[in-house]
Design a protein around this motif. Structure first.
Motif, PDB file in Angstrom:
ATOM      1  N   SER A  24       0.824  -1.213   0.000  1.00 58.37           N
ATOM      2  CA  SER A  24       0.000   0.000   0.000  1.00 58.37           C
ATOM      3  C   SER A  24       0.859   1.264   0.000  1.00 58.37           C
ATOM      4  O   SER A  24       0.531   2.250  -0.663  1.00 58.37           O
ATOM      5  CB  SER A  24      -0.935  -0.003   1.207  1.00 58.37           C
ATOM      6  N   LEU A  25       1.952   1.236   0.748  1.00 61.19           N
ATOM      7  CA  LEU A  25       2.834   2.412   0.774  1.00 61.19           C
ATOM      8  C   LEU A  25       3.565   2.600  -0.553  1.00 61.19           C
ATOM      9  O   LEU A  25       3.814   3.738  -0.983  1.00 61.19           O
ATOM     10  CB  LEU A  25       3.849   2.274   1.918  1.00 61.19           C
ATOM     11  N   LYS A  26       3.906   1.487  -1.198  1.00 57.31           N
ATOM     12  CA  LYS A  26       4.586   1.578  -2.497  1.00 57.31           C
ATOM     13  C   LYS A  26       3.728   2.327  -3.506  1.00 57.31           C
ATOM     14  O   LYS A  26       4.235   3.103  -4.333  1.00 57.31           O
ATOM     15  CB  LYS A  26       4.911   0.177  -3.004  1.00 57.31           C
ATOM     16  N   ALA A  27       2.422   2.120  -3.438  1.00 62.34           N
ATOM     17  CA  ALA A  27       1.508   2.828  -4.334  1.00 62.34           C
ATOM     18  C   ALA A  27       1.517   4.330  -4.075  1.00 62.34           C
ATOM     19  O   ALA A  27       1.116   5.119  -4.942  1.00 62.34           O
ATOM     20  CB  ALA A  27       0.092   2.279  -4.176  1.00 62.34           C
ATOM     21  N   LEU A  28       1.968   4.736  -2.903  1.00 60.49           N
ATOM     22  CA  LEU A  28       2.091   6.157  -2.544  1.00 60.49           C
ATOM     23  C   LEU A  28       3.537   6.644  -2.664  1.00 60.49           C
ATOM     24  O   LEU A  28       3.874   7.741  -2.201  1.00 60.49           O
ATOM     25  CB  LEU A  28       1.600   6.372  -1.106  1.00 60.49           C
ATOM     26  N   ASP A  29       4.402   5.808  -3.266  1.00 59.51           N
ATOM     27  CA  ASP A  29       5.839   6.118  -3.426  1.00 59.51           C
ATOM     28  C   ASP A  29       6.543   6.284  -2.090  1.00 59.51           C
ATOM     29  O   ASP A  29       7.443   7.123  -1.935  1.00 59.51           O
ATOM     30  CB  ASP A  29       6.037   7.385  -4.282  1.00 59.51           C
ATOM     31  N   ILE A  30       6.128   5.478  -1.109  1.00 59.55           N
ATOM     32  CA  ILE A  30       6.745   5.507   0.216  1.00 59.55           C
ATOM     33  C   ILE A  30       7.390   4.154   0.477  1.00 59.55           C
ATOM     34  O   ILE A  30       6.693   3.129   0.492  1.00 59.55           O
ATOM     35  CB  ILE A  30       5.701   5.805   1.311  1.00 59.55           C
ATOM     36  N   PRO A  31       8.697   4.091   0.665  1.00 59.06           N
ATOM     37  CA  PRO A  31       9.335   2.813   1.006  1.00 59.06           C
ATOM     38  C   PRO A  31       9.122   2.481   2.482  1.00 59.06           C
ATOM     39  O   PRO A  31       8.924   3.370   3.307  1.00 59.06           O
ATOM     40  CB  PRO A  31      10.813   3.062   0.709  1.00 59.06           C
ATOM     41  N   LEU A  32       9.178   1.180   2.801  1.00 56.50           N
ATOM     42  CA  LEU A  32       9.050   0.723   4.187  1.00 56.50           C
ATOM     43  C   LEU A  32      10.292  -0.073   4.557  1.00 56.50           C
ATOM     44  O   LEU A  32      10.675  -1.003   3.842  1.00 56.50           O
ATOM     45  CB  LEU A  32       7.802  -0.148   4.352  1.00 56.50           C
ATOM     46  N   TYR A  33      10.897   0.284   5.683  1.00 52.17           N
ATOM     47  CA  TYR A  33      12.099  -0.389   6.174  1.00 52.17           C
ATOM     48  C   TYR A  33      11.798  -1.023   7.530  1.00 52.17           C
ATOM     49  O   TYR A  33      11.105  -0.438   8.358  1.00 52.17           O
ATOM     50  CB  TYR A  33      13.253   0.604   6.305  1.00 52.17           C
ATOM     51  N   VAL A  34      12.354  -2.209   7.740  1.00 50.12           N
ATOM     52  CA  VAL A  34      12.137  -2.945   8.986  1.00 50.12           C
ATOM     53  C   VAL A  34      13.479  -3.155   9.668  1.00 50.12           C
ATOM     54  O   VAL A  34      14.454  -3.575   9.023  1.00 50.12           O
ATOM     55  CB  VAL A  34      11.451  -4.303   8.724  1.00 50.12           C
ATOM     56  N   HIS A  35      13.550  -2.866  10.957  1.00 48.75           N
ATOM     57  CA  HIS A  35      14.807  -2.928  11.719  1.00 48.75           C
ATOM     58  C   HIS A  35      14.612  -3.703  13.013  1.00 48.75           C
ATOM     59  O   HIS A  35      13.497  -3.842  13.508  1.00 48.75           O
ATOM     60  CB  HIS A  35      15.299  -1.522  12.094  1.00 48.75           C
ATOM     61  N   VAL A  36      15.716  -4.132  13.579  1.00 47.54           N
ATOM     62  CA  VAL A  36      15.785  -4.593  14.964  1.00 47.54           C
ATOM     63  C   VAL A  36      16.726  -3.659  15.697  1.00 47.54           C
ATOM     64  O   VAL A  36      17.850  -3.427  15.244  1.00 47.54           O
ATOM     65  CB  VAL A  36      16.295  -6.050  15.071  1.00 47.54           C
ATOM     66  N   GLY A  37      16.277  -3.087  16.812  1.00 45.00           N
ATOM     67  CA  GLY A  37      17.145  -2.176  17.550  1.00 45.00           C
ATOM     68  C   GLY A  37      16.342  -1.126  18.277  1.00 45.00           C
ATOM     69  O   GLY A  37      15.152  -1.296  18.557  1.00 45.00           O
ATOM     70  N   HIS A  38      16.997  -0.021  18.579  1.00 47.79           N
ATOM     71  CA  HIS A  38      16.335   1.133  19.184  1.00 47.79           C
ATOM     72  C   HIS A  38      16.099   2.158  18.083  1.00 47.79           C
ATOM     73  O   HIS A  38      16.971   2.356  17.224  1.00 47.79           O
ATOM     74  CB  HIS A  38      17.214   1.735  20.285  1.00 47.79           C
ATOM     75  N   PRO A  39      14.954   2.825  18.068  1.00 47.31           N
ATOM     76  CA  PRO A  39      14.687   3.795  16.998  1.00 47.31           C
ATOM     77  C   PRO A  39      15.774   4.839  16.826  1.00 47.31           C
ATOM     78  O   PRO A  39      16.073   5.247  15.690  1.00 47.31           O
ATOM     79  CB  PRO A  39      13.363   4.436  17.444  1.00 47.31           C
ATOM     80  N   LEU A  40      16.394   5.272  17.905  1.00 40.47           N
ATOM     81  CA  LEU A  40      17.429   6.307  17.796  1.00 40.47           C
ATOM     82  C   LEU A  40      18.692   5.789  17.125  1.00 40.47           C
ATOM     83  O   LEU A  40      19.549   6.577  16.714  1.00 40.47           O
ATOM     84  CB  LEU A  40      17.749   6.867  19.174  1.00 40.47           C
ATOM     85  N   ASP A  41      18.824   4.457  17.015  1.00 44.75           N
ATOM     86  CA  ASP A  41      19.977   3.884  16.325  1.00 44.75           C
ATOM     87  C   ASP A  41      19.756   3.765  14.828  1.00 44.75           C
ATOM     88  O   ASP A  41      20.721   3.571  14.067  1.00 44.75           O
ATOM     89  CB  ASP A  41      20.306   2.496  16.890  1.00 44.75           C
ATOM     90  N   VAL A  42      18.510   3.862  14.375  1.00 47.08           N
ATOM     91  CA  VAL A  42      18.231   3.639  12.951  1.00 47.08           C
ATOM     92  C   VAL A  42      17.537   4.818  12.279  1.00 47.08           C
ATOM     93  O   VAL A  42      17.460   4.859  11.052  1.00 47.08           O
ATOM     94  CB  VAL A  42      17.384   2.358  12.760  1.00 47.08           C
ATOM     95  N   LEU A  43      17.037   5.770  13.041  1.00 46.66           N
ATOM     96  CA  LEU A  43      16.370   6.937  12.472  1.00 46.66           C
ATOM     97  C   LEU A  43      17.225   8.178  12.668  1.00 46.66           C
ATOM     98  O   LEU A  43      17.969   8.287  13.638  1.00 46.66           O
ATOM     99  CB  LEU A  43      15.000   7.143  13.142  1.00 46.66           C
ATOM    100  N   ASP A  44      17.117   9.122  11.741  1.00 47.14           N
ATOM    101  CA  ASP A  44      17.880  10.377  11.815  1.00 47.14           C
ATOM    102  C   ASP A  44      17.066  11.388  12.614  1.00 47.14           C
ATOM    103  O   ASP A  44      16.000  11.828  12.156  1.00 47.14           O
ATOM    104  CB  ASP A  44      18.156  10.894  10.409  1.00 47.14           C
ATOM    105  N   PRO A  45      17.546  11.787  13.793  1.00 48.77           N
ATOM    106  CA  PRO A  45      16.761  12.691  14.648  1.00 48.77           C
ATOM    107  C   PRO A  45      16.649  14.114  14.112  1.00 48.77           C
ATOM    108  O   PRO A  45      16.025  14.969  14.748  1.00 48.77           O
ATOM    109  CB  PRO A  45      17.522  12.658  15.982  1.00 48.77           C
TER     110      PRO A  45
END
Length: 404
Positions: A68-89
């Protein structure tokens, strides 16, 4: 700068306030889902919270969301960890607020460290926080229900079409093959597509006899919507909307009301969990009621495996182990037996359910377990008579024969 949608238990595009906010901006948008490492490790109760069937259902749901997100040109990424380790604050962040104690603790970490803009929205509950008409939650469900029915109104439903296509995700966990047991009363895939189809099927027929059939063990005896509500591939407002649309066309009856009644039970436990926080997980529960719980590993193991020697209890536990599903009646029976007859620390039972149930949701699971153990939102410390339950709900032994 880009806009990050930090997904949690809101794995859909329909009725999703963070997504609508993200689409208001001209920045590139990314979706991110982050699995906590502790959910993949054995905990103090001897189980891995994210069991194999839960992982499979999660993967299916994420693949559906990715389509569904691809149809909106939005990629989806899946991680294991803490959000602050994988997202840009430094990016813009939008997300739906959580109910669970551990989830909210991580949210506080993220909000305190985030340098860019961030916005948080309600969406897991039927009613928003400012519509809950209590300074303090009532202890009993009946008081909550009556006040809500007279004074509260859900937020407006925000409709957006999902895409009937899945898209692969780089799922970071190899959980091995998971087969569907042909006896399962929950033979459904994860994801918004499957959830909406199940909802449409149920409100266009079986819902009209729900009050009479809800204690049964078949596919259509109950709605089977809880798994989709638990991971947010259905919003509770969507369920209510479709129920009300059915009632407008076909009329209301006791059974259609009873589905709403069950939505209110779910709602009640969410707000109790939010108010009580860590207290919900104490041995004495939210009532601070001292009980002499035992922890006997062999007793707990036999209960987990469905080897207690009590056929009705064992049938339900074997169903759970084989399918990741158990009826509401079964959950009450095996929880009461575990806490009241075996005298075991109820949290070990709740943790086992957390690991195995496809529809696990922290508030409903721990709230219901505490209720059955006599340390939750129940003014009476009631006890199930297992023989009477068996005679009432499985008089011909059909369910027991299926699983034993």
């Amino acid at each position: 700068m880009k806009t990050i949608i930090w997904y949690g238990n809101d794995l859909r595009v329909d009725d999703h306030l963070p997504l609508e906010e993200a689409l208001r901006h001209d920045d590139p948008i990314e979706g991110h889902y982050v699995i906590r490492p502790d959910e993949l490790k054995e905990n103090r109760y001897g189980v891995i919270p994210l069991g194999r069937r839960r992982l499979q259902f999660l993967k299916e749901t994420l693949e559906d969301l990715a389509g569904s997100l691809k149809a909106l040109d939005i990629p989806l990424y899946v991680h294991v960890g803490h959000p602050l380790d994988v997202l840009d604050p430094n990016d813009r962040l939008v997300f739906q607020s959580s109910i669970g104690f551990n989830e909210r603790r991580i949210e506080r970490d993220v909000k305190s460290a985030w340098r860019g803009e961030w916005q948080v929205f309600d969406g897991f509950t039927l009613y928003p926080r400012d519509e809950i008409p209590f300074e303090r939650m009532p202890f009993l469900f009946t008081e909550f229900r009556k006040k809500i029915e007279s004074d509260a109104a859900p937020n407006r439903l925000i409709e957006r079409a999902y895409t009937e296509a899945t898209s692969p995700v780089d799922f970071p966990i190899d959980h091995g093959p998971v087969e569907t047991d042909k006896r399962s009363a929950f033979p459904f895939r994860g994801g918004e597509q499957a959830g909406r189809k199940r909802l449409a099927h149920y409100v266009n027929g079986p819902v009209r006899t729900y009050k009479e059939t809800r204690n049964g063990f078949g596919v259509d005896d109950s709605s089977k919507l809880s798994a989709y509500l638990a991971n947010g591939s259905l919003s509770p407002r969507r369920v209510l909307h479709e129920l009300e649309r059915h009632e407008a066309s076909h009329g209301a009856n006791e059974s259609t009301y009873w589905l709403y009644f069950e939505l209110l039970w779910r709602e009640f436990f969410q707000w109790v969990a939010l108010e009580q926080g860590k207290r919900l997980f104490r041995a004495q529960g939210i009532r601070s009621k001292e009980k002499s719980w035992r922890v006997e590993e062999d007793v707990i193991t036999r209960w987990q495996r469905g080897e207690t020697g009590v056929d009705f209890v064992d049938s339900f536990m074997r169903e759970l182990n084989a399918t990741g599903w158990m009826s509401n009646r079964g959950r009450q029976i095996v929880a009461s037996y575990f806490a009241k007859e075996l005298g075991q620390d109820w949290r070990y039972g709740a943790a086992y359910f957390e690991s195995r149930l496809i529809d696990y949701d922290v508030a409903s699971n721990y709230g219901n377990w505490a209720y059955q153990a006599g340390v939750g939102n129940d003014s009476r410390d009631r006890r199930f008579n297992i023989a009477r339950q068996q005679e009432t709900y499985d008089p011909d032994g059909a369910f027991r024969n299926t699983w034993l």
